[in-house]
Design an enzyme around this catalytic site. Structure first.
Site: not given
Length: 576
Positions: A289, A336, A379, A381
């Site tokens: 990421c 993800e 969090r 995502r």
């Protein structure tokens, strides 16, 4: 009415065989014909079992329905002749059988008892039951193999050879094992892993004495790319999936992965030929990421480096997922990444990603999800899910899960009696306070984050090992402290039996890069439901090409029984 004299009855009783009975002979011959070897009526074993497999401590008894009291509460009422004698004798036999069973089991034996009619009418079924127990007793513990090869020791090299070997052990009993067999065989020969040296044989079943063994039997198969420490795998194993291939380049993450799952991931995905990857139902990947994250982009810009797809080191790894999807055409996939992926480069990056996946023939679903509904951590995502249009015709009924109602609180995952080393030093605490004050004057929001015990934390990142500033725990009368590695594991949804075999620094990096396991599992549950409800999964027994010609189509014995007899023969040779 009993019309026999005492002498006649004694003569009749003496004629009754206590060994080599008809039912014993039937079962013994059936086992012998399959290649099993045993001793008969071994008087050295308590209870003198009819058949004994000493090597595996298995005792088999062939019991007459009458003499051993099958369905005794009903059967005893049917005895009309000499009731006093038979009731007492058979009751004594029943008590004796229980005593024999108990003592043998206490001594570590497995006791199997078969009724006469069961042996006569369902001989194959009796053999299958014995076969199953032998296979279980033959199983080699993975920890023994691990110890022999010194896996997990400081000097362990988590290389391709070890990856092939552990992948073969995980998949040797299904069709995926052929992808690794030749390489694994070479590794075994080089490691001199022979029976005389190790007292095991890798062909035998493996007892996966690791925290998270593969499910038996699996509902589906998946691969785990950019696997990290196994968050995806943990979630999908809980859903009944069998992982048939894993890739992760970081050696410290490989160490943690192997300690928990008993499998060493392959390394650099760019160097792996997609044809060497087994077929699978679902592809899972949390591709890097950093090229797309807000923090990663800011840092690269400040250093004059490229980001996004222009980042040659990490930005193009998405296209390795594309080439594997194109080659293997799994039924579904789940990816993800950071939520900034959607807006990166004014949305161009995500348009490229969606376009590439759609061109491969997948219908695409995506949504930004927050882990705070599953763990006490904010969090966000993006989760991208795809289904093969050739299989589902774009008619799959998929939706992302609704957020749970349960309120998550950080206080519920904190440890007690935390070592003092996790408390910030005066110097570091002063630095963080000064740094926050400086940015506050400039109107920036940068600074440390003291938690609210009744709420959730900020997002933990891979840089947490540096100062822990994003999540600090207040302490009465002293400086705040960092989270411990175990608390970080809990913050991402890992259970407490998850092994952390690396240093604190590496553990912080690993959990900072991890997925939120229960969130992944919740999405995965909906994916698996689609596959099952659409009958896209056909759980079939894979027979290795190595043994396909080992028995004829008309052979009444199962593949497992036949191959076991070959293993038994090889085991006997090695023991000579």
């Amino acid at each position: 009415m009993d019309v026999l004299t005492k002498e006649q009855r004694k003569k009749n009783m003496q004629a009754i065989k206590s060994k080599n009975t008809k039912i014993e002979i039937i079962l013994a011959k059936a086992l012998w014909s399959r290649g099993f070897r045993y001793t008969k009526n071994n008087s050295k074993i308590f209870g003198k079992p009819d058949l004994v497999f000493s090597k595996y401590k298995i005792a088999v008894f062939c019991d007459s329905e009458f003499f051993h009291g099958k369905d005794w509460e009903t059967a005893k009422n049917k005895i009309k002749s000499n009731q006093e004698f038979w009731l007492k004798k058979i009751k004594t036999n029943i008590i004796r059988d229980h005593e024999v069973n108990k003592r043998l089991e206490e001594e570590g034996w497995v006791v199997l008892r078969f009724w006469g009619e069961e042996i006569k009418k369902n001989t194959d079924s009796c053999v299958s039951k014995i076969t199953k127990v032998i296979m279980e007793r033959q199983a080699v513990r993975y920890s023994d193999i691990r110890s022999k090869l010194r896996i997990g020791e400081p000097k362990t090299k988590y290389n391709t050879e070890l990856a092939n070997f552990t992948h073969y052990l995980q998949n040797k009993d299904n069709g995926s094992g052929r992808h690794f067999e030749n390489f694994a065989t070479e590794f075994i020969e080089q490691a001199q892993m022979v029976a005389e040296d190790l007292n095991i044989q890798y062909e035998l079943p493996i007892d996966w004495d690791v925290p998270f063994p593969p499910p038996k039997p699996p509902k589906f198969q998946f691969i785990d790319l950019f696997a990290g420490i196994g968050g995806f795998r943990l979630a999908f194993q809980r859903l009944g999936g069998k992982c048939v291939f894993t890739s992760e380049w970081n050696p410290f993450s490989q160490k943690t992965y192997e300690a928990n799952f008993g499998e060493v991931p392959f390394g650099d995905i760019t160097k792996i030929n997609e044809t060497h990857i087994p077929d699978h139902d679902i592809l899972l990947a949390g591709f890097p990421c950093q090229p797309f994250s807000i923090a990663g982009v800011s840092k690269k810009k400040s250093l004059g480096l490229e980001h996004g797809f222009k980042d040659e080191a990490q930005g193009t790894l998405f296209f390795d997922i594309v080439r594997i999807l194109e080659a293997k055409k799994p039924k579904a996939f789940m990816l993800e990444n950071v939520k900034n992926l959607v807006s990166h480069d004014k949305g161009n990056t995500f348009r490229v990603i969606k376009g590439a996946l759609s061109e491969l023939g997948y219908s695409i679903y995506y949504q930004v999800l927050d882990g705070k509904y599953y763990v006490p951590q904010h969090r966000e995502r993006i989760i991208i899910v795809g289904f093969n249009s050739q299989i589902f015709n774009s008619q799959e009924q998929f939706k992302f899960p609704d957020n749970p109602d349960k309120v998550q609180m950080i206080k519920n995952i904190l440890e007690y009696d935390v070592p003092v080393k996790y408390t910030l030093t005066d110097k570091l605490w002063k630095y963080l306070q000064d740094y926050a004050a400086k940015h506050k004057e400039k109107g920036n929001g940068f600074g440390f984050g003291l938690i609210d015990f009744e709420s959730v934390t900020r997002t933990i990142s891979a840089r947490y090992y540096k100062d822990g500033s994003e999540i600090l725990i207040p302490q009465a009368g002293k400086n705040p402290r960092r989270l411990t590695p175990r608390e970080c594991a809990r913050l991402q949804g890992y259970p407490d039996n998850f092994i952390i075999p690396v240093s604190d620094t590496q553990a912080y990096r690993q959990f900072g890069n991890s997925v939120v396991v229960p969130l992944i599992q919740a999405v995965g549950d909906n994916i698996v439901d689609v596959l099952i409800n659409s009958h896209a999964l056909s759980v079939e027994k894979n027979i290795s090409d190595k043994y396909k010609g080992a028995f004829s189509a008309g052979d009444a014995q199962s593949f497992d029984e036949h191959t076991l007899s070959m293993r038994e023969e090889w085991s006997n040779i090695c023991d000579r």
